[in-house]
Design an enzyme around this catalytic site. Sequence first.
Site, PDB file in Angstrom:
ATOM      1  CG  ASP A  13     -18.935 -12.792  62.094  1.00 46.08           C
ATOM      2  OD1 ASP A  13     -19.345 -12.692  61.563  1.00 46.08           O
ATOM      3  OD2 ASP A  13     -18.628 -13.725  62.696  1.00 46.08           O
ATOM      4  CE  LYS A  16     -20.779 -13.144  55.376  1.00 42.41           C
ATOM      5  NZ  LYS A  16     -19.965 -12.966  55.878  1.00 42.41           N
ATOM      6  N   GLY A  40     -24.994 -11.303  60.666  1.00 42.61           N
ATOM      7  CA  GLY A  40     -24.012 -10.072  61.151  1.00 42.61           C
ATOM      8  C   GLY A  40     -23.392  -9.385  60.577  1.00 42.61           C
ATOM      9  CG  HIS A  41     -23.660  -9.232  56.650  1.00 45.72           C
ATOM     10  ND1 HIS A  41     -24.197  -9.600  55.047  1.00 45.72           N
ATOM     11  CD2 HIS A  41     -23.308 -10.585  57.249  1.00 45.72           C
ATOM     12  CE1 HIS A  41     -24.059 -11.158  54.818  1.00 45.72           C
ATOM     13  NE2 HIS A  41     -23.022 -11.573  55.896  1.00 45.72           N
ATOM     14  CD  GLN A 225     -24.650 -17.522  57.777  1.00 50.50           C
ATOM     15  OE1 GLN A 225     -25.458 -18.113  56.322  1.00 50.50           O
ATOM     16  NE2 GLN A 225     -25.173 -16.947  58.218  1.00 50.50           N
TER      17      GLN A 225
HETATM   18  P1  GDP Z   1     -19.362 -10.035  57.975  1.00 48.93           P
HETATM   19  O1  GDP Z   1     -20.381 -11.179  59.037  1.00 48.93           O
HETATM   20  O2  GDP Z   1     -18.495 -10.355  57.125  1.00 48.93           O
HETATM   21  O3  GDP Z   1     -20.047  -8.853  57.331  1.00 48.93           O
HETATM   22  O4  GDP Z   1     -18.595  -9.283  58.846  1.00 48.93           O
HETATM   23  P2  GDP Z   1     -19.141  -8.649  60.333  1.00 48.93           P
HETATM   24  O5  GDP Z   1     -19.790  -7.199  60.075  1.00 48.93           O
HETATM   25  O6  GDP Z   1     -19.752  -9.315  61.431  1.00 48.93           O
HETATM   26  O7  GDP Z   1     -17.265  -8.441  61.044  1.00 48.93           O
HETATM   27  C1  GDP Z   1     -15.798  -7.813  60.957  1.00 48.93           C
HETATM   28  C2  GDP Z   1     -15.900  -6.747  62.063  1.00 48.93           C
HETATM   29  O8  GDP Z   1     -14.669  -6.188  60.801  1.00 48.93           O
HETATM   30  C3  GDP Z   1     -16.906  -5.735  61.306  1.00 48.93           C
HETATM   31  O9  GDP Z   1     -17.275  -4.619  62.670  1.00 48.93           O
HETATM   32  C4  GDP Z   1     -16.251  -4.572  60.797  1.00 48.93           C
HETATM   33  O10 GDP Z   1     -16.770  -3.611  61.689  1.00 48.93           O
HETATM   34  C5  GDP Z   1     -14.832  -4.753  60.911  1.00 48.93           C
HETATM   35  N1  GDP Z   1     -13.759  -4.191  60.130  1.00 48.93           N
HETATM   36  C6  GDP Z   1     -14.192  -4.881  58.546  1.00 48.93           C
HETATM   37  N2  GDP Z   1     -13.354  -4.272  58.040  1.00 48.93           N
HETATM   38  C7  GDP Z   1     -12.143  -4.137  58.498  1.00 48.93           C
HETATM   39  C8  GDP Z   1     -10.849  -3.801  58.758  1.00 48.93           C
HETATM   40  O11 GDP Z   1     -10.333  -3.015  58.109  1.00 48.93           O
HETATM   41  N3  GDP Z   1     -10.369  -3.093  59.654  1.00 48.93           N
HETATM   42  C9  GDP Z   1     -10.692  -3.189  61.140  1.00 48.93           C
HETATM   43  N4  GDP Z   1     -10.475  -3.023  62.516  1.00 48.93           N
HETATM   44  N5  GDP Z   1     -11.797  -3.657  61.030  1.00 48.93           N
HETATM   45  C10 GDP Z   1     -12.684  -3.728  60.162  1.00 48.93           C
HETATM   46  P1  IMO Z   2     -21.821 -14.110  58.569  1.00 50.69           P
HETATM   47  O1  IMO Z   2     -22.577 -13.132  57.542  1.00 50.69           O
HETATM   48  C1  IMO Z   2     -20.286 -16.185  62.048  1.00 50.69           C
HETATM   49  C2  IMO Z   2     -21.922 -19.489  62.770  1.00 50.69           C
HETATM   50  C3  IMO Z   2     -22.361 -20.587  64.112  1.00 50.69           C
HETATM   51  C4  IMO Z   2     -22.371 -21.396  64.129  1.00 50.69           C
HETATM   52  C5  IMO Z   2     -23.389 -22.536  63.238  1.00 50.69           C
HETATM   53  C6  IMO Z   2     -24.466 -22.610  62.765  1.00 50.69           C
HETATM   54  O2  IMO Z   2     -22.471 -12.887  59.673  1.00 50.69           O
HETATM   55  O3  IMO Z   2     -21.045 -13.975  58.365  1.00 50.69           O
HETATM   56  P2  IMO Z   2     -26.192 -21.304  62.748  1.00 50.69           P
HETATM   57  O4  IMO Z   2     -27.816 -20.649  63.766  1.00 50.69           O
HETATM   58  O5  IMO Z   2     -26.619 -20.970  61.231  1.00 50.69           O
HETATM   59  O6  IMO Z   2     -27.360 -22.667  62.385  1.00 50.69           O
HETATM   60  O7  IMO Z   2     -25.290 -21.316  63.467  1.00 50.69           O
HETATM   61  O8  IMO Z   2     -22.708 -20.911  62.307  1.00 50.69           O
HETATM   62  N1  IMO Z   2     -22.779 -18.580  62.248  1.00 50.69           N
HETATM   63  C7  IMO Z   2     -21.557 -17.389  62.144  1.00 50.69           C
HETATM   64  N2  IMO Z   2     -20.655 -16.881  62.312  1.00 50.69           N
HETATM   65  N3  IMO Z   2     -20.526 -15.416  60.888  1.00 50.69           N
HETATM   66  C8  IMO Z   2     -21.625 -15.817  60.741  1.00 50.69           C
HETATM   67  O9  IMO Z   2     -22.663 -15.231  59.682  1.00 50.69           O
HETATM   68  C9  IMO Z   2     -22.334 -16.715  61.504  1.00 50.69           C
HETATM   69  N4  IMO Z   2     -23.639 -17.486  60.748  1.00 50.69           N
HETATM   70  C10 IMO Z   2     -24.122 -18.510  61.367  1.00 50.69           C
HETATM   71  O10 IMO Z   2     -21.992 -18.911  64.978  1.00 50.69           O
HETATM   72  O11 IMO Z   2     -21.134 -22.411  64.507  1.00 50.69           O
HETATM   73 MG    MG Z   3     -21.008 -11.350  60.983  1.00 47.06          MG
END
Ligand code: GDP
Ligand code: IMO
Ligand code: MG
Length: 428
Positions: A13, A16, A40-41, A225
């Site tokens: 998270d 990415k 979840g991207h 991840q």
């Molecule tokens: P990922 O799994 O690495 O793609 O990240 P996620 O999407 O799960 O979580 C990142 C969160 O931060 C999302 O809600 C994005 O919309 C948000 N986000 C990304 N870059 C920024 C930033 O620079 N500032 C803020 N406030 N939010 C951001």
């Molecule tokens: P993105 O790509 C954050 C965490 C789960 C748990 C561990 C193992 O959005 O960054 P799993 O279901 O993979 O067997 O769970 O890894 N986890 C993540 N945490 N972002 C993710 O994906 C994750 N995918 C798995 O919360 O701790």
């Molecule tokens: Mg994510």
Amino acid sequence: MPSVSVFGAQWGDEGKGKMIDLLSRDADVVVRYQGGANAGHTVVVQGEKYVLHHIPSGILHDGKVNVIGNGVAVEPNKLLEEIEGLRERGTTIDPSRLQISARAHVIFEHHKLLDVLAETWKGEGRIGTTGRGIGPCYADKAARTGLRVCDLVNEEDCRKRLTAVLAEKNALLEKVHGAETLSLEDELEKALAFGRQLAPFVCDTAATVRRAYRDGKRVLFEAAQGVMLDLDHGTYPFVTSSSTGPDGIAAGAGFPVRHIERAIGIAKAYCTRVGEGPFPSEDHGAEGERIREAGHEYGATTGRPRRCGWFDGVAMRYALELSGADGWIVTNVDVLTGFDELKVAVAYEMDGKRFSDLPAELADLDGVSPVYESHPCWSEDITGIRVFEELPESTRSYVRWLEEVVRVPIEMLSVGPERDQVIPVPAL
Ligand code: GDP
Ligand code: IMO
Ligand code: MG
């Protein structure tokens, strides 16, 4: 950028999705190589929010080939939902834009059930998985009992393999877990229906990616991840079940390691973690809560509140060194605006000993405490700034300080969720 690996350098998270969407502008092919719908991207384009689980974050740009590589664990119903959801919002999804590896392993209902049931058995030792069947699916892959996407598109193979697999899984479900068994005919019917719907997208993606590279196309590899969740190098056993760094590309995309020309880590200006496991710089108090609210730190896949804390320079140095990163990008810098001071873990302490690097015996980070240093914060709104020199002096010196702590150059800052909310960082 003929070929570049973009990966999460923390516990997932890191932003990415946002950064890969942006970097995809300069790519021809975008390839996911591991993970599945546990990811979840998030990509935000002009206020419209998209959350991608399997489909690479290049899909919102026209003219790019998006590849789901053989290392991805595909949950067909979720993938079909994702395709439909994007189509409803006006994105064209056809085989010229989306390709799925025939060799990718498939997540079935029994994987999801066994994921959740195994967690309840672990009690205190539970991992806090996403419940998407990731661990059981990769376990079957290694045990050579999994079904692959190619098996769904061939009725005879699918029946033969699923009959054998389900006999064992049903025995496990019933006799070990006391749960309901699954009907072979229902599961088979669903699998074949998925196979028919996915068939147009299915091909030998590894060959596509290598050919594209040979033809001079630019290839971006998108990780899911983060390095600290890596099966081998993360905080085992509190990890996911795949290789999350650039080293996963060779196996998960069928692309030679020596042709990966650049590696870029993505990290937040603070740290978050979802699920269980060590997190030395976690803040259980008001500041952690403030980060969670300011950063809307709730899981994009499960909605769970993310654990929040300060930037961990020790873990970051480890993650970037392990991955051979050329540079890194700091996201969510805007979230820190208005704090009294910013803390960064510059070392760890355990049993009275100080560690400035992460030694192998501390690899799971259990029982270490962070040694913090502080930096003044800024109070100005930085979300509209696009030029490094226009940032407040304390933001600039904070960024330079992070570079010093981590010892790898920062290439860009992200100051908001929208595509254009980025600031290139001049090289020192
Ligand atoms: P990922 O799994 O690495 O793609 O990240 P996620 O999407 O799960 O979580 C990142 C969160 O931060 C999302 O809600 C994005 O919309 C948000 N986000 C990304 N870059 C920024 C930033 O620079 N500032 C803020 N406030 N939010 C951001
Ligand atoms: P993105 O790509 C954050 C965490 C789960 C748990 C561990 C193992 O959005 O960054 P799993 O279901 O993979 O067997 O769970 O890894 N986890 C993540 N945490 N972002 C993710 O994906 C994750 N995918 C798995 O919360 O701790
Ligand atoms: Mg994510």
